[in-house]
Enzyme design. Structure first.
Site, PDB file in Angstrom:
ATOM      1  CG  ASN A 246      -1.811  -1.248   1.230  1.00 37.84           C
ATOM      2  OD1 ASN A 246      -1.639  -2.088   2.092  1.00 37.84           O
ATOM      3  ND2 ASN A 246      -2.705  -1.391   0.256  1.00 37.84           N
TER       4      ASN A 246
ATOM      5  CB  ILE B 290       0.394   6.427   1.852  1.00 35.63           C
ATOM      6  CG1 ILE B 290       1.820   6.678   2.338  1.00 35.63           C
ATOM      7  CG2 ILE B 290      -0.349   5.473   2.775  1.00 35.63           C
ATOM      8  CD1 ILE B 290       1.911   7.571   3.557  1.00 35.63           C
ATOM      9  CB  CYS B 291      -3.043   3.076  -1.378  1.00 38.13           C
ATOM     10  SG  CYS B 291      -4.758   2.724  -1.816  1.00 38.13           S
ATOM     11  CG  LEU B 292      -4.589   4.952   5.374  1.00 39.17           C
ATOM     12  CD1 LEU B 292      -4.900   3.479   5.678  1.00 39.17           C
ATOM     13  CD2 LEU B 292      -3.625   5.508   6.399  1.00 39.17           C
TER      14      LEU B 292
ATOM     15  CG  ASN C  83      -7.401  -0.169  -2.102  1.00 45.45           C
ATOM     16  OD1 ASN C  83      -7.301   0.262  -3.241  1.00 45.45           O
ATOM     17  ND2 ASN C  83      -7.798   0.589  -1.097  1.00 45.45           N
TER      18      ASN C  83
END
Length: 196
Positions: free
Chosen positions: A80, A88-90, A121
């Site tokens: 992520n 960052i994928c959050l 994701n």
């Protein structure tokens, strides 16, 4: 920046500084309350354990109504988090942000993300693939990157020697490590990828 936002940031700053939990820190960068430097410790029983990860945090004028922009400065191997840019994928840093959230929430959430990746994701498709299809190699690579970039305690002589072999061939250290990681530590494949 609006006075209300600055007051809010200063209060949150104190909240993080008082917090002794889970090794999280924050400091002002460049004497500017909109530019912060965060630090999180790698969670126990993860490949990031023992590492210290530095974050760049930029607060928009509209903070806290809009999320901060956060990226990893310390290189990390995680599905992520981009292994190239630190993006960052959050969800809380995007569409799930709420004005009641704080910098402490952000740092604790990032630490939790290190302990519980979401490979379906991903931010980094190569890392996510390795995580899902070759988990043992993912663990090895994440530990190696933690050791190399975040001061981790891991001793991985095979990874170190393969990286050194490529460095001895004139390849930049990070590029060598990156290609080996993507090629699942297969030195022959990594060499072919670099020289053909």
């Amino acid at each position: 920046m609006a006075n209300l936002a600055v007051l809010r940031i200063k209060r949150e700053f104190k909240e993080v500084m008082k917090s002794n939990e889970c090794h999280i820190k924050i400091e002002v960068a460049n004497d500017n309350w909109t530019e912060l430097r965060g630090e999180i410790g790698g969670p126990p029983e993860t490949p990031y354990e023992g590492g210290n990860f530095i974050l760049e945090i930029k607060l928009p004028e509209t903070y806290p109504f809009n999320p901060p922009k956060v990226r990893f400065i310390t290189r990390i191997w995680h599905p992520n988090i981009s292994s190239v840019t630190g993006a960052i994928c959050l969800d809380i840093l995007k569409n799930k942000w709420a004005a009641g959230m704080t910098m402490r929430t952000v740092l604790m959430s990032l630490q939790a993300l290190l302990a519980a990746a979401e490979p379906d994701n991903p931010q980094d498709a190569v890392v996510a693939y390795q995580y899902k299809e070759k988990y043992d190699l993912f663990l090895l690579t994440a530990k190696h990157w933690t050791n190399a970039y975040a001061g981790g305690p891991h001793n991985l002589p095979d990874c170190d020697s393969k990286t050194k072999r490529l460095i001895d061939m004139g390849i930049d250290e990070h590029k060598a490590r990156s290609v080996l990681s993507k090629e699942n530590w297969n030195l022959e494949n990594a060499t072919e990828c670099l020289f053909h």
